[in-house]
Design a protein around this motif. Sequence first.
Motif, PDB file in Angstrom:
ATOM      1  N   UNK A  51     -11.971  15.950   6.302  1.00 48.20           N
ATOM      2  CA  UNK A  51     -12.704  14.687   6.224  1.00 48.20           C
ATOM      3  C   UNK A  51     -11.829  13.541   5.716  1.00 48.20           C
ATOM      4  N   UNK A  52     -10.633  13.863   5.206  1.00 47.87           N
ATOM      5  CA  UNK A  52      -9.761  12.869   4.582  1.00 47.87           C
ATOM      6  C   UNK A  52      -8.696  12.414   5.566  1.00 47.87           C
ATOM      7  N   UNK A  53      -8.598  11.108   5.746  1.00 46.12           N
ATOM      8  CA  UNK A  53      -7.567  10.548   6.619  1.00 46.12           C
ATOM      9  C   UNK A  53      -6.316  10.209   5.831  1.00 46.12           C
ATOM     10  N   UNK A  54      -6.456   9.453   4.755  1.00 43.24           N
ATOM     11  CA  UNK A  54      -5.313   9.030   3.941  1.00 43.24           C
ATOM     12  C   UNK A  54      -5.754   8.839   2.495  1.00 43.24           C
ATOM     13  N   UNK A  55      -4.768   8.919   1.590  1.00 38.96           N
ATOM     14  CA  UNK A  55      -4.942   8.529   0.198  1.00 38.96           C
ATOM     15  C   UNK A  55      -3.810   7.579  -0.139  1.00 38.96           C
ATOM     16  N   UNK A  56      -4.124   6.469  -0.808  1.00 44.72           N
ATOM     17  CA  UNK A  56      -3.044   5.542  -1.147  1.00 44.72           C
ATOM     18  C   UNK A  56      -3.295   4.850  -2.474  1.00 44.72           C
ATOM     19  N   UNK A  57      -2.222   4.322  -3.025  1.00 47.26           N
ATOM     20  CA  UNK A  57      -2.258   3.515  -4.245  1.00 47.26           C
ATOM     21  C   UNK A  57      -2.101   2.057  -3.830  1.00 47.26           C
ATOM     22  N   UNK A  58      -2.991   1.211  -4.350  1.00 48.20           N
ATOM     23  CA  UNK A  58      -2.967  -0.219  -4.038  1.00 48.20           C
ATOM     24  C   UNK A  58      -2.695  -0.951  -5.350  1.00 48.20           C
ATOM     25  N   UNK A  59      -1.428  -1.121  -5.745  1.00 51.32           N
ATOM     26  CA  UNK A  59      -1.094  -1.646  -7.081  1.00 51.32           C
ATOM     27  C   UNK A  59      -1.713  -2.999  -7.393  1.00 51.32           C
ATOM     28  N   UNK A  60      -1.745  -3.907  -6.425  1.00 49.04           N
ATOM     29  CA  UNK A  60      -2.243  -5.249  -6.723  1.00 49.04           C
ATOM     30  C   UNK A  60      -3.732  -5.249  -7.067  1.00 49.04           C
ATOM     31  N   UNK A  61      -4.459  -4.222  -6.606  1.00 51.59           N
ATOM     32  CA  UNK A  61      -5.888  -4.112  -6.906  1.00 51.59           C
ATOM     33  C   UNK A  61      -6.165  -3.076  -7.989  1.00 51.59           C
ATOM     34  N   UNK A  62      -5.097  -2.460  -8.531  1.00 55.84           N
ATOM     35  CA  UNK A  62      -5.240  -1.435  -9.574  1.00 55.84           C
ATOM     36  C   UNK A  62      -6.195  -0.334  -9.121  1.00 55.84           C
ATOM     37  N   UNK A  95       0.869  -1.173   0.000  1.00 55.03           N
ATOM     38  CA  UNK A  95       0.000   0.000   0.000  1.00 55.03           C
ATOM     39  C   UNK A  95       0.904   1.220   0.000  1.00 55.03           C
ATOM     40  N   UNK A  96       0.787   2.049  -1.016  1.00 52.37           N
ATOM     41  CA  UNK A  96       1.680   3.193  -1.179  1.00 52.37           C
ATOM     42  C   UNK A  96       0.913   4.469  -0.850  1.00 52.37           C
ATOM     43  N   UNK A  97       1.273   5.100   0.237  1.00 50.09           N
ATOM     44  CA  UNK A  97       0.576   6.311   0.645  1.00 50.09           C
ATOM     45  C   UNK A  97       0.953   7.482  -0.258  1.00 50.09           C
ATOM     46  N   UNK A  98      -0.025   8.338  -0.508  1.00 52.18           N
ATOM     47  CA  UNK A  98       0.150   9.486  -1.382  1.00 52.18           C
ATOM     48  C   UNK A  98      -0.156  10.770  -0.625  1.00 52.18           C
ATOM     49  N   UNK A  99       0.457  11.877  -1.041  1.00 48.08           N
ATOM     50  CA  UNK A  99       0.210  13.148  -0.347  1.00 48.08           C
ATOM     51  C   UNK A  99      -1.201  13.661  -0.608  1.00 48.08           C
TER      52      UNK A  99
END
Length: 452
Positions: free
Chosen positions: A63-74, A49-53
């Motif tokens: 309202x936003x806690x985190x944004x991330x890229x999940x490569x295995x799930x595209x 899980x790759x966190x993004x700014x």
Amino acid sequence: MKNGRQLGAVCCAILVMTVILLVQTQPVKTNATMKFSTKYSSGRGSDRRIELPTNKDSTLASEIKDVWHYPSEHTICIELQNNTRFPRPAFIGRLSGQSLAMLDWGRQNDKIFGEWVRCGSYEDQWLSAGTYFLEVIALFCEDFGINSLKRNENESDWLSFDFKQKCMEDPNHNRITGEDSYVVIEAEQNAASRSNPKGRWILPTVPESNPVPLYHRYQPQGCLRNPNQEICQEPTDGIALWSHSFEWEGNIGERWRKTINMTIDSQNFPKVCFFGFSHSRELESAFERLGLGKHAVHVKAKYPEDITPSLLNHSYVERGCTAFIIALAQWPGSRFQGFPYLFDRFYAGMKHVVETAVGLFADREDDVRIYMRSIHEIPIGERTGSCPMSDWRSPVVMHGYNHLVKKAVREIREQDEVGNKMIHFLDTSFIISPMWDSAPDWVHLPLNVTDE
């Protein structure tokens, strides 16, 4: 503006190609770079899980806690705060780099990602391996579009929802992701893994390093009548978008060029009537500019109620059309009546259109084909971005309209053997959606068409 006109020309030409390929067998009657960083939370390889700014200046930042890229799930995922006031925002997101790709927010699975996580998928997109800039913006703090329908068991409630007084998130502060949000696609998603392989928008050259950020265009308040103000210049700049060109999958482009050359002098290509207003008129103009003018007619219609048996029959008998391409949503969603067609009224109108057409030509099922064309999105202009909106053609509304056109077509195809043969949904979203904010005049693709 010249580049914008060229883009419009290409879009029209590509739409013409799509039309031609569908109806041809019918019986006749800048170079800057940016550094970026990502945080690796857990996992290895594509499972991590790759966190993004995030953008701390967003209207929904709290309202936003985190944004991330999940490569295995595209997927790109946005995790909301557990006590968020707005658990179902309407997002739109785009990846830009070697090509453009829109995120699909309609595949939400709370069991996998959790109740407070919203994910957009790029699984069905044509993406080469490489680095892509990511921008996600919030259109509304509470989604009332097709993703809301998928979570709502009562379709009648969704259809009757009154969105007239809804406000879009402030376009000046609607970006959820940070300025240095980049994702890495580690392997190309080939045609075998995609369900929609028709084509994609690409840059003329592959970026040597990180792609320049491509932000969604919008028209700030006050820029409609005074576009030369300094505050209008950067948000309305379309040069980065207009520099893209369209690449067809496989040999589709070659098939199109051969088909056009064969069609120009052919007597065996059906005459096409484009029902609608200015967007349909542009398609007729595209036929003209490609040398196919004798095969195309524009039939003026603004609203579903304008499609009457007499209009359809006149188009068949007097104008000689056997292919009807119908699109009727720009006026129902616009400001000209002072109110929009809500989803229930629009659906009832489109259902009546398809039933009228199929019923009228029931005894000509081997001769006539009817194509209900998908609706073109338009950028966030001053009127759509005002609060409350004075023009309701936001992507959320237009996507809802598209869903209802498809629903009307699907239902009559399932219920009627003649309808199943005669009527089809013509989906051009793979062309328009990645460039949804590119219209130079904030509404239309220009009339002039170049050879593509």
